[in-house]
Motif scaffolding. Structure first.
Motif, PDB file in Angstrom:
ATOM      1  N   LEU A   1      19.475   5.533  -5.471  1.00 50.19           N
ATOM      2  CA  LEU A   1      19.109   4.480  -4.095  1.00 50.19           C
ATOM      3  C   LEU A   1      17.958   5.158  -3.655  1.00 50.19           C
ATOM      4  CD1 LEU A   1      19.450   1.793  -2.642  1.00 50.19           C
ATOM      5  CD2 LEU A   1      20.950   3.104  -1.079  1.00 50.19           C
ATOM      6  N   SER A   2      18.055   6.338  -3.178  1.00 51.49           N
ATOM      7  CA  SER A   2      16.962   7.203  -2.412  1.00 51.49           C
ATOM      8  C   SER A   2      15.728   7.003  -3.336  1.00 51.49           C
ATOM      9  CB  SER A   2      17.491   8.699  -2.258  1.00 51.49           C
ATOM     10  OG  SER A   2      16.413   9.141  -1.517  1.00 51.49           O
ATOM     11  N   TYR A   3      15.741   7.331  -4.608  1.00 54.04           N
ATOM     12  CA  TYR A   3      14.375   7.025  -5.152  1.00 54.04           C
ATOM     13  C   TYR A   3      13.990   5.602  -5.296  1.00 54.04           C
ATOM     14  CZ  TYR A   3      11.583   6.810  -9.268  1.00 54.04           C
ATOM     15  OH  TYR A   3      10.344   6.581 -10.274  1.00 54.04           O
TER      16      TYR A   3
ATOM     17  N   GLY B   1      27.412  10.789  -5.549  1.00 51.78           N
ATOM     18  CA  GLY B   1      26.314  11.319  -4.928  1.00 51.78           C
ATOM     19  C   GLY B   1      24.886  10.842  -5.609  1.00 51.78           C
TER      20      GLY B   1
ATOM     21  N   ASN C   1      27.407  14.014   0.930  1.00 52.37           N
ATOM     22  CA  ASN C   1      26.474  14.620   1.884  1.00 52.37           C
ATOM     23  C   ASN C   1      25.071  13.795   1.887  1.00 52.37           C
ATOM     24  OD1 ASN C   1      24.562  16.283   2.723  1.00 52.37           O
ATOM     25  ND2 ASN C   1      25.240  17.893   1.528  1.00 52.37           N
ATOM     26  N   PHE C   2      25.228  12.959   2.805  1.00 52.25           N
ATOM     27  CA  PHE C   2      24.084  11.943   2.916  1.00 52.25           C
ATOM     28  C   PHE C   2      22.616  12.538   3.078  1.00 52.25           C
ATOM     29  CE2 PHE C   2      25.653   7.832   3.089  1.00 52.25           C
ATOM     30  CZ  PHE C   2      27.240   7.860   3.618  1.00 52.25           C
TER      31      PHE C   2
ATOM     32  N   LEU D   1      23.700   7.569  -4.963  1.00 49.37           N
ATOM     33  CA  LEU D   1      22.948   7.311  -3.577  1.00 49.37           C
ATOM     34  C   LEU D   1      21.630   8.054  -3.757  1.00 49.37           C
ATOM     35  CD1 LEU D   1      22.815   6.898  -0.437  1.00 49.37           C
ATOM     36  CD2 LEU D   1      23.681   9.192  -0.097  1.00 49.37           C
ATOM     37  N   LEU D   2      21.309   8.910  -4.761  1.00 49.74           N
ATOM     38  CA  LEU D   2      20.195   9.698  -5.040  1.00 49.74           C
ATOM     39  C   LEU D   2      19.152   8.468  -5.831  1.00 49.74           C
ATOM     40  CD1 LEU D   2      18.890  12.424  -4.239  1.00 49.74           C
ATOM     41  CD2 LEU D   2      19.821  13.183  -6.629  1.00 49.74           C
TER      42      LEU D   2
ATOM     43  N   SER E   1      20.856  13.430  -0.009  1.00 51.99           N
ATOM     44  CA  SER E   1      19.986  12.380  -0.778  1.00 51.99           C
ATOM     45  C   SER E   1      18.878  11.977   0.043  1.00 51.99           C
ATOM     46  CB  SER E   1      20.662  11.382  -1.262  1.00 51.99           C
ATOM     47  OG  SER E   1      21.813  11.930  -2.176  1.00 51.99           O
ATOM     48  N   GLY E   2      18.474  12.502   1.170  1.00 48.96           N
ATOM     49  CA  GLY E   2      17.343  11.966   2.158  1.00 48.96           C
ATOM     50  C   GLY E   2      17.715  10.843   3.018  1.00 48.96           C
ATOM     51  N   CYS E   3      19.323  10.763   3.361  1.00 47.32           N
ATOM     52  CA  CYS E   3      19.585   9.742   4.334  1.00 47.32           C
ATOM     53  C   CYS E   3      20.458  10.442   5.554  1.00 47.32           C
ATOM     54  CB  CYS E   3      20.750   8.709   3.436  1.00 47.32           C
ATOM     55  SG  CYS E   3      20.036   7.688   2.303  1.00 47.32           S
TER      56      CYS E   3
ATOM     57  N   VAL F   1      14.009   3.621  -2.883  1.00 50.82           N
ATOM     58  CA  VAL F   1      13.629   3.218  -1.434  1.00 50.82           C
ATOM     59  C   VAL F   1      12.334   4.055  -1.437  1.00 50.82           C
ATOM     60  CG1 VAL F   1      13.816   3.723   1.088  1.00 50.82           C
ATOM     61  CG2 VAL F   1      15.930   3.352  -0.181  1.00 50.82           C
ATOM     62  N   ASN F   2      12.083   5.042  -1.973  1.00 47.90           N
ATOM     63  CA  ASN F   2      10.823   5.892  -1.905  1.00 47.90           C
ATOM     64  C   ASN F   2       9.819   5.338  -2.829  1.00 47.90           C
ATOM     65  OD1 ASN F   2      11.081   8.478   0.060  1.00 47.90           O
ATOM     66  ND2 ASN F   2      13.003   8.079  -1.117  1.00 47.90           N
ATOM     67  N   ASN F   3      10.174   4.397  -3.815  1.00 45.29           N
ATOM     68  CA  ASN F   3       9.196   4.270  -4.706  1.00 45.29           C
ATOM     69  C   ASN F   3       9.229   2.600  -4.721  1.00 45.29           C
ATOM     70  OD1 ASN F   3       8.102   6.739  -6.150  1.00 45.29           O
ATOM     71  ND2 ASN F   3      10.291   6.909  -5.873  1.00 45.29           N
TER      72      ASN F   3
ATOM     73  N   LYS G   1      13.594  13.115   3.032  1.00 42.34           N
ATOM     74  CA  LYS G   1      13.338  12.390   4.078  1.00 42.34           C
ATOM     75  C   LYS G   1      14.615  12.227   4.660  1.00 42.34           C
ATOM     76  CE  LYS G   1       9.201  10.318   2.524  1.00 42.34           C
ATOM     77  NZ  LYS G   1       9.200  10.873   1.383  1.00 42.34           N
TER      78      LYS G   1
ATOM     79  N   ARG H   1      16.131   9.103   6.004  1.00 40.57           N
ATOM     80  CA  ARG H   1      16.175   7.729   6.211  1.00 40.57           C
ATOM     81  C   ARG H   1      17.620   7.368   7.060  1.00 40.57           C
ATOM     82  NH1 ARG H   1      11.880   5.662   4.055  1.00 40.57           N
ATOM     83  NH2 ARG H   1      11.097   6.657   2.425  1.00 40.57           N
TER      84      ARG H   1
ATOM     85  N   ILE I   1       9.815  13.587  -5.334  1.00 39.44           N
ATOM     86  CA  ILE I   1       9.846  12.097  -5.917  1.00 39.44           C
ATOM     87  C   ILE I   1      11.140  11.378  -5.624  1.00 39.44           C
ATOM     88  CG2 ILE I   1       9.901  11.178  -8.354  1.00 39.44           C
ATOM     89  CD1 ILE I   1       8.158  13.820  -9.160  1.00 39.44           C
ATOM     90  N   LEU I   2      12.213  12.117  -5.548  1.00 36.21           N
ATOM     91  CA  LEU I   2      13.609  11.350  -5.270  1.00 36.21           C
ATOM     92  C   LEU I   2      13.495  10.990  -3.855  1.00 36.21           C
ATOM     93  CD1 LEU I   2      15.877  13.604  -7.478  1.00 36.21           C
ATOM     94  CD2 LEU I   2      15.084  11.216  -7.970  1.00 36.21           C
ATOM     95  N   GLY I   3      12.796  11.729  -3.090  1.00 33.27           N
ATOM     96  CA  GLY I   3      12.966  11.477  -1.696  1.00 33.27           C
ATOM     97  C   GLY I   3      14.047  12.081  -0.698  1.00 33.27           C
ATOM     98  N   VAL I   4      14.419  13.388  -1.312  1.00 36.40           N
ATOM     99  CA  VAL I   4      15.455  13.955  -0.664  1.00 36.40           C
ATOM    100  C   VAL I   4      15.018  14.703   0.495  1.00 36.40           C
ATOM    101  CG1 VAL I   4      16.795  14.282  -2.759  1.00 36.40           C
ATOM    102  CG2 VAL I   4      15.261  16.178  -1.836  1.00 36.40           C
TER     103      VAL I   4
ATOM    104  N   VAL J   1      18.612   2.038   5.767  1.00 35.62           N
ATOM    105  CA  VAL J   1      19.654   1.790   4.730  1.00 35.62           C
ATOM    106  C   VAL J   1      20.873   1.395   5.168  1.00 35.62           C
ATOM    107  CG1 VAL J   1      20.802   3.281   2.805  1.00 35.62           C
ATOM    108  CG2 VAL J   1      18.293   3.460   3.643  1.00 35.62           C
TER     109      VAL J   1
ATOM    110  N   SER K   1      17.446  -1.508   2.224  1.00 35.90           N
ATOM    111  CA  SER K   1      18.320  -0.970   1.006  1.00 35.90           C
ATOM    112  C   SER K   1      19.675  -1.067   1.391  1.00 35.90           C
ATOM    113  CB  SER K   1      17.597   0.627   1.070  1.00 35.90           C
ATOM    114  OG  SER K   1      16.324   0.730   1.034  1.00 35.90           O
TER     115      SER K   1
END
Lengths: 174, 174
Positions: free
Chosen positions: A162-164, A156, B63-64, A159-160, B67-69, A166-168, B42, B44, B37-40, B108, B132
């Motif tokens: 990666l999410s960061y 997990g 749990n996608f 994936l977080l 993490s914003g996915c 993607v967002n930055n 979102k 995506r 900041i981490l984009g959770v 992604v 991504s």
DNA sequence: TAGATTGTTAATCGATTAACAATC
DNA sequence: TAGATTGTTAATCGATTAACAATC
């Protein structure tokens, strides 16, 4: 591999001198030495706890021998799958863990079990002499008892990350 | 978490000031900010390529959304499992990848496929606008085309790290 | 005012990089 | 000797830690 020649020389010197100045490295010898440092020449008896989706994936796809580990047992608490084959092994009832460990003395355990039961399993395994854990559960193993080695894999978190990225718009592949 | 107060303040200041001097942090607000900041926050659109053991494990256990996915598609080349349900989705034929992506525009991709086919799949996906990759294959994605974000998970490396720890009695849980 | 806590600058530490001596 | 390559020391860089000012 995004490494400089300087960094490689520095790193190798942490373990000794493996080359000959002005001549170079004996690549196959160096390779063997690094393997010895990593311990890939060992056959540490390893057991897998939890034969769910992830445990199955690891049992099938991971080349344990390549990392100096030898998978000798797979355990699960689900009576429905106990007795089923998995790779070259057969899934064993978790109730037989103590007996198996006393007889076979594994050193390494791979944990593919829910967070809720991890502490109990770790307690049982340390009691039985297991000192190294490859931990895929979300439970953070509390190394109060020193001399225990843990490698956590928390997918997990990955994936977080990666999410960061993607967002930055970060290129974190280094 | 093995962090000092100083380190936390330094790290937070990379993104701005979230507290009030002499008073403290509003924890729930800070938590939300870090999440942003981490984009959770979102959603995506994410697709999974490869529904073998590992792909199945990820589809079921990760749990996608956390993490914003948002997992919207699962693909495999094995006609025997195409059409099977997996979680809330149905496994789709990899031949329909182009059609699906043009219609749904995922951002992604999770790669649970063999090394041998990864380059081809990455080429197809980048062509279709996926930027991504959460990469579980052993293939090292070549980021010649910039603006592509990769998070590699090479489980074999993790086991090797444990092996080194075992052989050198290192407590690498930090 | 005293105590507490964040923001920010300075000091320290460790790792990476560069330079060069040693050697083939 | 000239060129090449490793081993090792020195310089640089970045991150962690410590110190302190700002503020409640």
């Amino acid at each position: 591999m995004h490494l400089t020649a300087s960094q490689i020389r520095q790193d190798l010197n942490c373990f000794g001198g493996f080359g000959q100045q002005g001549y170079g490295y004996n690549v196959s010898e160096l390779r063997k030495e690094i393997g010895r440092i990593l311990g890939v020449d060992k056959h540490r008896k390893t057991i897998l706890i939890g034969a769910g989706n992830l445990g199955t994936a690891l049992a099938v796809h991971i080349n344990f021998e390549k990392s100096g580990c030898s998978l000798i047992g797979i355990f699960d608490s689900n009576k429905k799958i106990v007795g089923n084959p998995l790779g070259k092994l057969t899934i064993t009832d978790i109730d037989d863990l103590e007996k198996f460990c006393r007889e076979n003395k594994p050193e390494v355990a791979v944990l593919c079990i829910p967070k809720s039961v991890t502490k109990e399993i770790v307690d049982r395994l340390t009691e039985l002499g297991v000192r190294s854990f490859w931990n895929f559960s979300h439970y953070d193993i509390n190394v109060e008892h020193k001399n225990i080695i843990v490698e956590n894999v928390h997918l997990g978190d990955s994936l977080l990350t990666l999410s960061y990225g993607v967002n930055n718009n970060l290129d974190n592949d280094k």
